[in-house]
Design a protein around this motif. Structure first.
Motif, PDB file in Angstrom:
ATOM      1  N   GLY A 163      13.834   5.566  -0.589  1.00 35.79           N
ATOM      2  CA  GLY A 163      14.055   4.235  -1.141  1.00 35.79           C
ATOM      3  C   GLY A 163      13.269   3.987  -2.408  1.00 35.79           C
ATOM      4  N   HIS A 164      13.247   2.740  -2.828  1.00 30.95           N
ATOM      5  CA  HIS A 164      12.397   2.270  -3.941  1.00 30.95           C
ATOM      6  C   HIS A 164      11.172   1.670  -3.279  1.00 30.95           C
ATOM      7  N   MET A 165      10.116   2.459  -3.175  1.00 31.88           N
ATOM      8  CA  MET A 165       9.077   2.135  -2.208  1.00 31.88           C
ATOM      9  C   MET A 165       7.687   2.421  -2.760  1.00 31.88           C
ATOM     10  N   GLU A 166       6.709   1.925  -2.012  1.00 29.49           N
ATOM     11  CA  GLU A 166       5.307   2.211  -2.297  1.00 29.49           C
ATOM     12  C   GLU A 166       5.051   3.679  -1.995  1.00 29.49           C
ATOM     13  N   ASN A 167       4.661   4.429  -3.021  1.00 30.31           N
ATOM     14  CA  ASN A 167       4.492   5.866  -2.853  1.00 30.31           C
ATOM     15  C   ASN A 167       3.179   6.185  -2.141  1.00 30.31           C
ATOM     16  N   ASN A 168       3.203   7.193  -1.296  1.00 32.38           N
ATOM     17  CA  ASN A 168       2.060   7.531  -0.448  1.00 32.38           C
ATOM     18  C   ASN A 168       1.121   8.492  -1.171  1.00 32.38           C
ATOM     19  N   TYR A 169       0.423   7.971  -2.176  1.00 35.37           N
ATOM     20  CA  TYR A 169      -0.635   8.730  -2.844  1.00 35.37           C
ATOM     21  C   TYR A 169      -1.983   8.198  -2.365  1.00 35.37           C
ATOM     22  N   GLY A 170      -2.766   9.062  -1.709  1.00 35.59           N
ATOM     23  CA  GLY A 170      -4.073   8.666  -1.216  1.00 35.59           C
ATOM     24  C   GLY A 170      -3.986   7.811   0.036  1.00 35.59           C
ATOM     25  N   SER A 247       7.971  12.488 -10.686  1.00 34.75           N
ATOM     26  CA  SER A 247       6.621  12.592 -10.141  1.00 34.75           C
ATOM     27  C   SER A 247       6.685  13.347  -8.822  1.00 34.75           C
ATOM     28  N   PHE A 248       5.646  14.117  -8.576  1.00 37.49           N
ATOM     29  CA  PHE A 248       5.539  14.929  -7.366  1.00 37.49           C
ATOM     30  C   PHE A 248       4.338  14.439  -6.577  1.00 37.49           C
ATOM     31  N   LEU A 249       4.528  14.247  -5.260  1.00 40.71           N
ATOM     32  CA  LEU A 249       3.455  13.778  -4.397  1.00 40.71           C
ATOM     33  C   LEU A 249       3.269  14.755  -3.239  1.00 40.71           C
ATOM     34  N   ALA A 250       2.015  14.898  -2.827  1.00 40.48           N
ATOM     35  CA  ALA A 250       1.724  15.739  -1.671  1.00 40.48           C
ATOM     36  C   ALA A 250       0.458  15.219  -0.993  1.00 40.48           C
ATOM     37  N   LYS A 251       0.387  15.406   0.313  1.00 40.35           N
ATOM     38  CA  LYS A 251      -0.788  15.019   1.080  1.00 40.35           C
ATOM     39  C   LYS A 251      -0.975  16.011   2.221  1.00 40.35           C
ATOM     40  N   THR A 267      -8.223  13.366   4.348  1.00 36.54           N
ATOM     41  CA  THR A 267      -6.981  13.726   3.651  1.00 36.54           C
ATOM     42  C   THR A 267      -7.252  14.008   2.181  1.00 36.54           C
ATOM     43  N   GLY A 268      -6.411  14.851   1.624  1.00 36.80           N
ATOM     44  CA  GLY A 268      -6.381  15.094   0.190  1.00 36.80           C
ATOM     45  C   GLY A 268      -4.976  14.853  -0.318  1.00 36.80           C
ATOM     46  N   SER A 269      -4.862  14.157  -1.462  1.00 35.03           N
ATOM     47  CA  SER A 269      -3.546  13.763  -1.973  1.00 35.03           C
ATOM     48  C   SER A 269      -3.412  14.132  -3.449  1.00 35.03           C
ATOM     49  N   ALA A 318      -3.365  13.390 -10.718  1.00 40.70           N
ATOM     50  CA  ALA A 318      -4.356  12.606  -9.990  1.00 40.70           C
ATOM     51  C   ALA A 318      -4.556  13.210  -8.612  1.00 40.70           C
ATOM     52  N   ILE A 319      -5.815  13.367  -8.230  1.00 38.57           N
ATOM     53  CA  ILE A 319      -6.181  13.905  -6.919  1.00 38.57           C
ATOM     54  C   ILE A 319      -7.122  12.920  -6.246  1.00 38.57           C
ATOM     55  N   MET A 320      -6.828  12.566  -5.001  1.00 39.78           N
ATOM     56  CA  MET A 320      -7.672  11.644  -4.247  1.00 39.78           C
ATOM     57  C   MET A 320      -8.023  12.266  -2.901  1.00 39.78           C
ATOM     58  N   ILE A 321      -9.307  12.201  -2.563  1.00 40.81           N
ATOM     59  CA  ILE A 321      -9.804  12.666  -1.271  1.00 40.81           C
ATOM     60  C   ILE A 321     -10.397  11.475  -0.538  1.00 40.81           C
ATOM     61  N   ASN A 322      -9.983  11.300   0.729  1.00 43.83           N
ATOM     62  CA  ASN A 322     -10.413  10.132   1.513  1.00 43.83           C
ATOM     63  C   ASN A 322     -10.912  10.551   2.887  1.00 43.83           C
ATOM     64  N   PRO A 323     -12.213  10.429   3.146  1.00 42.77           N
ATOM     65  CA  PRO A 323     -12.717  10.586   4.516  1.00 42.77           C
ATOM     66  C   PRO A 323     -12.752   9.238   5.229  1.00 42.77           C
ATOM     67  N   PHE A 324     -12.452   9.250   6.522  1.00 42.90           N
ATOM     68  CA  PHE A 324     -12.557   8.054   7.355  1.00 42.90           C
ATOM     69  C   PHE A 324     -13.173   8.453   8.682  1.00 42.90           C
ATOM     70  N   LEU A 325     -14.266   7.776   9.049  1.00 43.76           N
ATOM     71  CA  LEU A 325     -14.946   8.035  10.307  1.00 43.76           C
ATOM     72  C   LEU A 325     -15.175   6.709  11.010  1.00 43.76           C
ATOM     73  N   LYS A 326     -14.932   6.692  12.303  1.00 48.04           N
ATOM     74  CA  LYS A 326     -15.172   5.492  13.101  1.00 48.04           C
ATOM     75  C   LYS A 326     -15.846   5.890  14.398  1.00 48.04           C
TER      76      LYS A 326
END
Length: 440
Positions: A163-170, A247-251, A267-269, A318-326
């Motif tokens: 669709g025409h959507m919010e792209n899943n980068y990061g 544009s190319f996206l990967a995660k 994750t890395g995006s 653009a490269i984004m790395i996100n750690p999440f700990l709970k």
């Protein structure tokens, strides 16, 4: 006539929503828009279908802020200390008051077994007083609508979005405020360099049982869809014989509830373009910043105040790395982002780095209270020289119900490296924000 027609449609949707509200509003493979959706990233994958016929879920959100911020700048119109214009800053004078209330309307429709549509409309936003569509997509978790049992084993773990959507980068975009949908954001403002764009494309997800997950996607690299070649606003002439780019996206990531107390996600995006007429990865949010009029000149109609977008326009990696700990009520979410890009005429790429870290402690019955702090820094190689921006946020929140959240935030943002002729030279803003959010 058009205005009356819009109002009739809106009333019809509202009344339709009331008729559906008493029914079971849960959907398959769906991130709940209330407190239950906090710390949910990609839509959960549940292979058990509850589809019994077309089902419409009407939802929405509304948010209002009270702003009490001050700003200052080291801008100087002249270096002559005897001039009346020496050390005079033409910043807009701002005071304490309520901002414009924002509102979203969401339609989520189960169309077939494993097939769902999402559509979000901004009913009011800082940038547009009139309603307009953010975007929409199909989410496919089962292919039985084509042929029963088609790729059954593969689709137990796969999800397709088109669709025409919010792209899943990061991962940061899962915690950001999306116009009036602010209940997922523990703070009031988004990141300084706010990665968010909506393009026409498709994404394929695969979520393994052991916690591994992956995504690959392609989009057309355009925010404003048009078949006409791009035209320069300055000259009125066509600037390219290309109507768009790609544009190319990967995660790739890992997300696992290790035990009852501890969850770990990393994750890395990647977001990469070839040529695009205009790059919108960090300027595509048409809803606007939560910090109204800060660091803006008198009479400005800008809506991205307090944010930063790199000055390259035609290509980016653009490269984004996100750690999440709970761990129980204590959670950490981090962002490391490195960006390289060009504008037409640039011989070499320029680089930008963003760092952000936030610590949240949730407590009380069902974690309905929280305290948090966030640090955010951006360093950028601009054509005029290197600049940096840093921000500190301290916040608290109270979930009055799972649909109603009250937030309080103190924010302090500072600008470094800007030329004396820039309003951002030694600029700063700080103060308090109070936000009330409703989402259902």
């Amino acid at each position: 006539m058009r205005s009356i027609f819009r109002k009739v449609i809106l009333l019809a949707v509202v009344f339709m929503g009331l008729s559906f509200y008493a029914q079971n509003r849960s959907l398959d493979n769906y991130r709940e828009p209330d407190k239950n959706g906090i710390n949910v990233f990609e839509a959960p994958k549940d292979t058990v279908s509850t589809f019994e016929g077309v089902k419409v879920r009407v939802g929405g959100s509304s948010t209002l802020q009270y702003q009490s911020l001050d700003h200052d700048s080291g801008w100087m119109a002249t270096t002559d200390e005897d001039s009346p214009w020496f050390d005079v800053t033409p910043l807009a004078e701002i005071g304490s008051n309520f901002n414009l209330a924002t509102a979203n309307l969401d339609l989520d429709v189960a169309l077939a077994k494993g097939v769902r549509m999402h559509l979000r409309t901004y009913l009011s936003s800082r940038h547009h007083p009139e309603p307009y569509v953010k975007g929409g997509y199909f989410q496919i978790d089962n292919l039985d609508f084509i042929s029963e049992g088609l790729l059954e084993d593969f689709m137990k773990h796969a999800t397709i979005k088109i669709g025409h959507m919010e792209n899943n980068y990061g991962d940061a975009h899962f915690r950001r405020s999306d116009n009036a949908q602010t209940i997922f954001n523990p703070f009031v403002g988004n990141l300084i360099m706010d990665a968010f764009t909506t393009e026409v494309g498709a994404e394929l997800y695969y979520q393994f049982d052991n916690g591994l997950l992956g995504m690959i996607g392609f989009a057309n690299g355009k925010l404003n869809q048009s078949t006409e070649n791009p035209i320069s606003r300055n000259t009125g002439q066509y600037t390219s014989d290309k109507t768009g780019g790609a544009s190319f996206l990967a995660k790739l990531g890992y997300d696992k509830q290790i035990n009852d107390d501890f969850r770990f996600r990393l994750t890395g995006s990647l977001y990469n373009t070839g040529y695009v007429p205009s790059l919108y990865l960090y300027s595509a949010d048409r809803a606007g910043s939560r910090y109204y009029h800060v660091m803006e000149p008198v009479g400005s109609s800008g809506f991205r105040s307090g944010r930063f977008s790199p000055s390259f326009r035609n290509s980016v990696t653009a490269i984004m790395i996100n750690p999440f700990l709970k761990y129980n009520g204590l959670e950490f979410f981090g962002t490391f982002e490195t960006v390289s890009g060009k504008s037409t005429g640039d011989s070499d790429s320029r680089n930008v780095t963003q760092l952000a870290g936030e610590v949240i402690y949730r407590f009380g019955q069902s974690e309905n209270f929280y305290l948090g702090a966030r640090y955010n820094n951006v360093d950028s190689e601009e054509t005029s020289g290197d600049v940096s921006i840093d921000r500190r946020q301290i916040g608290a929140g109270w979930f009055m119900t799972k649909n109603v959240l009250m937030k309080l935030e103190y924010v302090d943002q500072n600008y470094h490296g800007y030329a004396p002729g820039s309003l951002l030279n030694n600029g700063e803003f700080n103060g308090l924000m109070l936000e009330a959010a409703i989402s259902f």
